[in-house]
Design a protein around this motif. Structure first.
Motif, PDB file in Angstrom:
ATOM      1  N   LYS A 127     -49.436  82.989 153.881  1.00  0.00           N
ATOM      2  CA  LYS A 127     -48.519  83.327 153.062  1.00  0.00           C
ATOM      3  C   LYS A 127     -49.048  84.848 152.699  1.00  0.00           C
ATOM      4  N   VAL A 128     -50.190  85.310 153.243  1.00  0.00           N
ATOM      5  CA  VAL A 128     -50.707  86.633 152.872  1.00  0.00           C
ATOM      6  C   VAL A 128     -49.662  87.749 153.027  1.00  0.00           C
ATOM      7  N   GLU A 129     -49.590  88.878 152.083  1.00  0.00           N
ATOM      8  CA  GLU A 129     -48.611  89.792 152.492  1.00  0.00           C
ATOM      9  C   GLU A 129     -49.201  90.717 153.589  1.00  0.00           C
TER      10      GLU A 129
ATOM     11  N   GLU B 127     -45.389  92.219 159.965  1.00  0.00           N
ATOM     12  CA  GLU B 127     -44.578  92.940 158.789  1.00  0.00           C
ATOM     13  C   GLU B 127     -43.375  93.192 159.220  1.00  0.00           C
ATOM     14  N   GLU B 128     -42.103  92.933 158.348  1.00  0.00           N
ATOM     15  CA  GLU B 128     -40.812  93.226 158.708  1.00  0.00           C
ATOM     16  C   GLU B 128     -40.645  94.536 159.054  1.00  0.00           C
ATOM     17  N   ASP B 129     -39.953  94.758 160.212  1.00  0.00           N
ATOM     18  CA  ASP B 129     -39.604  96.230 160.702  1.00  0.00           C
ATOM     19  C   ASP B 129     -39.129  97.064 159.944  1.00  0.00           C
ATOM     20  N   SER B 130     -38.179  96.585 158.692  1.00  0.00           N
ATOM     21  CA  SER B 130     -37.588  97.310 157.890  1.00  0.00           C
ATOM     22  C   SER B 130     -38.665  98.010 156.806  1.00  0.00           C
ATOM     23  N   ASN B 131     -39.929  97.223 156.891  1.00  0.00           N
ATOM     24  CA  ASN B 131     -40.915  97.809 155.991  1.00  0.00           C
ATOM     25  C   ASN B 131     -41.924  98.776 156.430  1.00  0.00           C
TER      26      ASN B 131
ATOM     27  N   LYS C  49     -64.679 104.719 160.098  1.00  0.00           N
ATOM     28  CA  LYS C  49     -64.948 105.282 161.718  1.00  0.00           C
ATOM     29  C   LYS C  49     -65.009 103.999 162.422  1.00  0.00           C
ATOM     30  N   ASP C  50     -64.509 102.566 162.301  1.00  0.00           N
ATOM     31  CA  ASP C  50     -64.584 101.588 163.253  1.00  0.00           C
ATOM     32  C   ASP C  50     -63.128 101.278 163.674  1.00  0.00           C
ATOM     33  N   THR C  51     -62.859 102.308 164.613  1.00  0.00           N
ATOM     34  CA  THR C  51     -61.555 102.247 165.221  1.00  0.00           C
ATOM     35  C   THR C  51     -61.030 101.157 165.914  1.00  0.00           C
ATOM     36  N   THR C  52     -61.915 100.415 166.580  1.00  0.00           N
ATOM     37  CA  THR C  52     -61.511  99.375 167.068  1.00  0.00           C
ATOM     38  C   THR C  52     -61.000  98.256 166.258  1.00  0.00           C
ATOM     39  N   GLN C  53     -61.765  97.856 165.190  1.00  0.00           N
ATOM     40  CA  GLN C  53     -61.353  97.131 164.138  1.00  0.00           C
ATOM     41  C   GLN C  53     -59.901  97.563 163.398  1.00  0.00           C
ATOM     42  N   ALA C  54     -59.956  98.905 163.348  1.00  0.00           N
ATOM     43  CA  ALA C  54     -58.832  99.368 162.791  1.00  0.00           C
ATOM     44  C   ALA C  54     -57.648  99.295 163.287  1.00  0.00           C
ATOM     45  N   ILE C  55     -57.530  99.279 164.740  1.00  0.00           N
ATOM     46  CA  ILE C  55     -56.552  99.067 165.455  1.00  0.00           C
ATOM     47  C   ILE C  55     -56.011  97.575 165.792  1.00  0.00           C
ATOM     48  N   ALA C  56     -57.253  96.865 165.683  1.00  0.00           N
ATOM     49  CA  ALA C  56     -56.878  95.239 165.668  1.00  0.00           C
ATOM     50  C   ALA C  56     -56.143  94.852 164.572  1.00  0.00           C
ATOM     51  N   PHE C  57     -56.626  95.470 163.325  1.00  0.00           N
ATOM     52  CA  PHE C  57     -55.953  94.706 162.198  1.00  0.00           C
ATOM     53  C   PHE C  57     -54.497  95.593 161.961  1.00  0.00           C
TER      54      PHE C  57
ATOM     55  N   PHE D 176     -53.417  93.385 156.059  1.00  0.00           N
ATOM     56  CA  PHE D 176     -53.964  93.706 157.316  1.00  0.00           C
ATOM     57  C   PHE D 176     -53.789  95.246 157.532  1.00  0.00           C
ATOM     58  N   LYS D 177     -52.881  96.116 156.995  1.00  0.00           N
ATOM     59  CA  LYS D 177     -52.855  97.404 157.066  1.00  0.00           C
ATOM     60  C   LYS D 177     -54.150  98.138 156.283  1.00  0.00           C
ATOM     61  N   LEU D 178     -54.190  97.495 154.891  1.00  0.00           N
ATOM     62  CA  LEU D 178     -55.472  97.925 154.288  1.00  0.00           C
ATOM     63  C   LEU D 178     -56.635  97.632 154.893  1.00  0.00           C
ATOM     64  N   ILE D 179     -56.843  96.685 155.505  1.00  0.00           N
ATOM     65  CA  ILE D 179     -57.915  96.367 156.192  1.00  0.00           C
ATOM     66  C   ILE D 179     -57.975  97.419 157.379  1.00  0.00           C
ATOM     67  N   GLY D 180     -56.987  97.619 158.086  1.00  0.00           N
ATOM     68  CA  GLY D 180     -57.163  98.420 159.096  1.00  0.00           C
ATOM     69  C   GLY D 180     -57.489  99.953 158.830  1.00  0.00           C
ATOM     70  N   PHE D 181     -56.969 100.472 157.661  1.00  0.00           N
ATOM     71  CA  PHE D 181     -57.171 101.821 157.283  1.00  0.00           C
ATOM     72  C   PHE D 181     -58.664 101.930 156.716  1.00  0.00           C
ATOM     73  N   SER D 182     -59.025 101.052 155.971  1.00  0.00           N
ATOM     74  CA  SER D 182     -60.428 100.737 155.637  1.00  0.00           C
ATOM     75  C   SER D 182     -61.478 100.877 156.682  1.00  0.00           C
ATOM     76  N   HIS D 183     -61.037 100.176 157.758  1.00  0.00           N
ATOM     77  CA  HIS D 183     -62.048 100.296 158.932  1.00  0.00           C
ATOM     78  C   HIS D 183     -62.102 101.642 159.533  1.00  0.00           C
ATOM     79  N   ALA D 184     -60.872 102.308 159.515  1.00  0.00           N
ATOM     80  CA  ALA D 184     -60.463 103.606 160.114  1.00  0.00           C
ATOM     81  C   ALA D 184     -61.342 104.482 159.217  1.00  0.00           C
ATOM     82  N   GLU D 185     -61.593 104.527 157.999  1.00  0.00           N
ATOM     83  CA  GLU D 185     -62.403 105.329 157.257  1.00  0.00           C
ATOM     84  C   GLU D 185     -63.627 104.997 157.258  1.00  0.00           C
TER      85      GLU D 185
END
Length: 186
Positions: free
Chosen positions: A79-81, A112-116, A96-104, A85-94
């Motif tokens: 049920k998680v929004e 996520e719905e395509d419309s979002n 400098k862990d792009t591997t985890q950023a890409i995974a999340f 996952f995007k927040l975690i991805g962007f946090s990992h990118a900040e």
């Protein structure tokens, strides 16, 4: 007005919430103060966890944002929004862990719905891949981002980036297509 209400009654939660919302866009550190005060005076809900994860991210406390978001995933399960996952991805990118950023970000795209989805989602993913040297995926994500972008300044920057990628691959026909779009109307 809201500060006057708080001065008169420090437990008046509607004013605390309004101040938090206002400061969210102006001063994230102050927003965190108001939110913690607000949350301490209201009944717990899972939304408080989402709000705190957002505030940690805005305050550049990326490890805490990741920790809070992972706790939300544990609590919410399916049920998680997807934005978490995007927040975690962007946090990992900040961090400098792009591997985890890409995974999340891949988890975000699959949940996520395509419309979002917005242009920045795809452009950021392209930038993550660019930092790893996977040029073929960079072009794919930049092109997807381009289809959703409304800001002409960003569109022209993407045209130029895509032309440069094609040039690096010595794909001069594709480079010419992107440069044609770049110079038309710019």
């Amino acid at each position: 007005y809201f500060k006057n209400a708080i001065a008169a009654d420090p437990n008046y939660t509607p004013s605390l919430y309004k101040l938090y919302v206002y400061e969210f866009y102006h001063d994230p550190a102050k927003a965190m103060e108001y939110y913690k005060n607000y949350a301490s005076k209201t009944e717990y809900s899972i939304q408080q966890e989402y709000d705190l994860a957002d505030l940690y991210y805005l305050n550049k406390q990326y490890p805490l944002a990741i920790q809070k978001a992972n706790a939300i995933i544990q609590a919410e399960g399916d049920k998680v929004e997807p934005r978490i996952f995007k927040l975690i991805g962007f946090s990992h990118a900040e961090n400098k862990d792009t591997t985890q950023a890409i995974a999340f970000m891949n988890k975000y795209f699959s949940n996520e719905e395509d419309s979002n989805l917005v242009s920045k989602d795809y452009v950021s993913m392209g930038e993550f891949y660019e930092s790893t040297g996977e040029d073929s995926l960079v072009a794919v994500y930049f092109t997807k981002g381009l289809t959703l972008e409304k800001d002409s300044a960003v569109v022209y920057k993407l045209y130029k980036k895509l032309a440069d990628i094609a040039k690096e691959k010595k794909d001069y026909a594709t480079q010419a297509d992107w440069l044609g779009k770049y110079y038309t109307g710019n």
